[in-house]
Design a protein around this motif. Structure first.
Motif, mmCIF file in Angstrom:
data_model
loop_
_atom_site.group_PDB
_atom_site.id
_atom_site.type_symbol
_atom_site.label_atom_id
_atom_site.label_comp_id
_atom_site.label_asym_id
_atom_site.label_seq_id
_atom_site.Cartn_x
_atom_site.Cartn_y
_atom_site.Cartn_z
ATOM 1 N N GLY A 290 3.188 16.196 -0.637
ATOM 2 C CA GLY A 290 2.150 16.235 0.378
ATOM 3 C C GLY A 290 1.944 14.870 1.003
ATOM 4 N N HIS A 291 1.816 13.835 0.152
ATOM 5 C CA HIS A 291 1.698 12.472 0.666
ATOM 6 C C HIS A 291 2.956 12.059 1.426
ATOM 7 C CE1 HIS A 291 -2.119 11.309 -1.056
ATOM 8 N NE2 HIS A 291 -1.747 11.623 -2.278
ATOM 9 N N ALA B 45 0.382 1.953 -12.229
ATOM 10 C CA ALA B 45 0.449 2.171 -10.791
ATOM 11 C C ALA B 45 -0.509 1.201 -10.119
ATOM 12 C CB ALA B 45 0.072 3.603 -10.454
ATOM 13 N N VAL B 46 -0.280 0.930 -8.837
ATOM 14 C CA VAL B 46 -1.084 -0.087 -8.173
ATOM 15 C C VAL B 46 -2.545 0.342 -8.077
ATOM 16 C CG1 VAL B 46 -0.521 0.754 -5.860
ATOM 17 C CG2 VAL B 46 -1.208 -1.619 -6.169
ATOM 18 N N GLY B 47 -2.819 1.610 -7.818
ATOM 19 C CA GLY B 47 -4.196 2.069 -7.753
ATOM 20 C C GLY B 47 -4.894 1.947 -9.089
ATOM 21 N N LEU C 64 6.810 4.110 0.959
ATOM 22 C CA LEU C 64 6.118 3.467 -0.158
ATOM 23 C C LEU C 64 4.920 4.350 -0.474
ATOM 24 C CD1 LEU C 64 5.424 1.192 -2.168
ATOM 25 C CD2 LEU C 64 4.249 0.019 -0.283
ATOM 26 N N LEU C 65 4.935 4.988 -1.634
ATOM 27 C CA LEU C 65 3.872 5.884 -2.061
ATOM 28 C C LEU C 65 3.021 5.157 -3.098
ATOM 29 C CD1 LEU C 65 2.474 8.624 -2.235
ATOM 30 C CD2 LEU C 65 4.289 9.396 -3.758
ATOM 31 N N VAL C 66 1.781 4.865 -2.733
ATOM 32 C CA VAL C 66 0.912 4.065 -3.606
ATOM 33 C C VAL C 66 -0.423 4.767 -3.784
ATOM 34 C CG1 VAL C 66 1.865 1.745 -3.387
ATOM 35 C CG2 VAL C 66 0.473 2.657 -1.536
ATOM 36 N N SER C 67 -0.770 5.054 -5.036
ATOM 37 C CA SER C 67 -2.017 5.751 -5.323
ATOM 38 C C SER C 67 -2.486 5.372 -6.717
ATOM 39 C CB SER C 67 -1.806 7.263 -5.217
ATOM 40 O OG SER C 67 -0.962 7.725 -6.258
ATOM 41 N N GLY C 68 -3.532 6.064 -7.185
ATOM 42 C CA GLY C 68 -4.062 5.757 -8.504
ATOM 43 C C GLY C 68 -3.092 6.035 -9.628
ATOM 44 N N PHE D 147 9.275 2.902 8.445
ATOM 45 C CA PHE D 147 8.774 2.518 7.130
ATOM 46 C C PHE D 147 7.372 3.110 7.017
ATOM 47 C CE2 PHE D 147 6.830 -1.154 4.499
ATOM 48 C CZ PHE D 147 7.051 -0.476 3.309
ATOM 49 N N VAL D 148 7.193 4.021 6.060
ATOM 50 C CA VAL D 148 5.943 4.774 5.913
ATOM 51 C C VAL D 148 5.236 4.341 4.639
ATOM 52 C CG1 VAL D 148 4.953 7.082 5.596
ATOM 53 C CG2 VAL D 148 6.892 6.744 7.163
ATOM 54 N N VAL D 149 3.941 4.166 4.736
ATOM 55 C CA VAL D 149 3.108 3.890 3.565
ATOM 56 C C VAL D 149 2.096 5.017 3.447
ATOM 57 C CG1 VAL D 149 1.567 2.273 2.423
ATOM 58 C CG2 VAL D 149 3.389 1.422 3.900
ATOM 59 N N ALA D 150 2.009 5.640 2.277
ATOM 60 C CA ALA D 150 1.118 6.782 2.088
ATOM 61 C C ALA D 150 0.506 6.732 0.696
ATOM 62 C CB ALA D 150 1.883 8.089 2.290
ATOM 63 N N GLY D 151 -0.512 7.564 0.475
ATOM 64 C CA GLY D 151 -1.237 7.570 -0.790
ATOM 65 C C GLY D 151 -2.566 6.859 -0.653
ATOM 66 N N GLY D 152 -3.420 7.051 -1.645
ATOM 67 C CA GLY D 152 -4.775 6.520 -1.569
ATOM 68 C C GLY D 152 -4.866 5.035 -1.331
#
Length: 358
Positions: free
Chosen positions: A120-121, A166-168, A138-142, A275-280
């Motif tokens: 989804g992200h 994870a970064v979140g 780049l998928l970055v979330s909790g 270049f896509v960045v997604a996630g919380g």
């Protein structure tokens, strides 16, 4: 509204602490996107309690779906399919959403589609910006921190992931160390706005090292040591400066790792792809700016969804359902939700917590 030729998908998202439903059309129009946050229920505990989250989903999901359908101005007979997050996530919540979606599909004779929450992200940029495959994500979330070559719906090649936090998660834990409140990520970003990012010399995890993997546990430990050095009594200025220094270190790490992933991605797909960045965590403006600068230097279009579509929502689930429906990829009612569901099952396991959150 004229709906001639419109395929509409109802999306349901219950993987963590947002209860959400949305209706999205095949032409990328979001007809409704309703999100109910559970922040107040979990604030007392300083984090998401799975049992409380699942109960809240059970209590509120029917009303959220009804609101999404009402806002879209449609009935169930107008739908082409029902899509729901099938994992990864807190399994109690995932079961609530998936079971509800299956019931709707069964009663109304609709296809059911189980959606990987990460997909989804990953596909949100196609909903918001209409970009074509392939692109670097780049998928970055909790719970997730990955670099992926997105080559098509259901076709993902992982270039790097976290070997620990994870970064979140690192944001949340650091916010807790600094006593900034819950939810930690947004609280740390607010504190950092008034801070000096150069005051504390914090490590830049993995910067300059081969590969595209991430590591954030050492950075979190470094923050704890600075807190201890200050005697644990932080004034507002120290909190702000530590928050800003932490955020700058994360940005440096993300830019370095993403730069290496760009090299690997372009070796296969050529230059100039998005270049896509997604996630919380993509809602963090400082990190967005740093990554947008990297894309500009590398001659890549930079795409980050609107802030409201970075955090968990059902519009992204409905859109992923549209992508799957267009390919004829629907699921039976025997679909089994799962707490873990990697986007790239063939990727080598990573060491540490990041491996189990993929």
């Amino acid at each position: 509204m004229d709906r001639m030729g419109m395929d509409l998908v109802l999306g349901i998202e219950t993987s963590c602490d947002e209860t959400a439903a949305a209706v999205v059309a095949a032409d990328r129009r979001i007809l409704s996107n309703v999100v109910l946050s559970q922040i107040d229920e979990h604030r007392l505990y300083g984090g998401v309690v799975p049992e409380i989250a699942a109960r809240a989903h059970l209590d509120h999901l029917d009303a959220i779906i009804a609101e999404a359908m009402r806002e879209a101005g449609i009935g169930f007979a107008d739908l082409a399919a029902v899509a729901a997050t099938g994992g990864p996530g807190l399994i109690g919540g995932v079961l609530v959403g998936a079971t509800t979606a299956k019931a709707i599909a069964l009663v109304h004779g609709l296809p059911f589609i189980g959606i990987n929450h990460l997909e989804g992200h990953a596909l949100t940029a196609r909903l918001t910006d209409g970009i074509d495959f392939p692109y670097l994500l780049l998928l970055v979330s909790g719970g997730h921190c990955q670099l992926l070559a997105v080559e098509g719906a259901g076709r993902y090649r992982r270039l790097g992931t976290t070997i620990d936090d994870a970064v979140g998660e690192a944001f949340d834990k650091t916010a807790k160390l600094l006593d900034l409140g819950y939810p930690g990520g947004p609280a740390l970003e607010r504190a950092a706005e008034g801070g000096d990012p150069a005051r504390f010399d914090l490590p830049r995890p993995m910067v300059g090292k081969p590969g595209c993997d991430f590591s954030f546990s050492g950075l979190k430990t470094a923050v704890r040591r600075r807190v201890e050095e200050l005697g644990g009594a932080l004034d507002e200025k120290a909190r702000a400066d530590l928050a800003a220094s932490f955020q700058a270190a994360v940005a440096a790490s993300l830019v370095d790792r993403s730069g290496r992933a760009i090299e690997a991605f372009e070796a296969d797909h050529g230059a100039g792809r998005p270049f896509v960045v997604a996630g919380g965590v993509a809602a963090n403006r400082t990190l967005r700016a740093a990554l947008a600068g990297l894309a500009e230097r590398r001659g890549m279009p930079f795409v980050a969804p609107p802030l409201g579509l970075c955090t968990d929502n059902a519009a992204m689930i409905a859109w992923a359902g549209q992508e799957k429906l267009a390919l004829g990829q629907v699921d039976g009612l025997d679909f089994r939700p799962r707490p873990r569901w990697p986007l790239d099952p063939g990727a080598a396991p990573s060491i540490g917590a990041g491996a189990v959150k993929a």
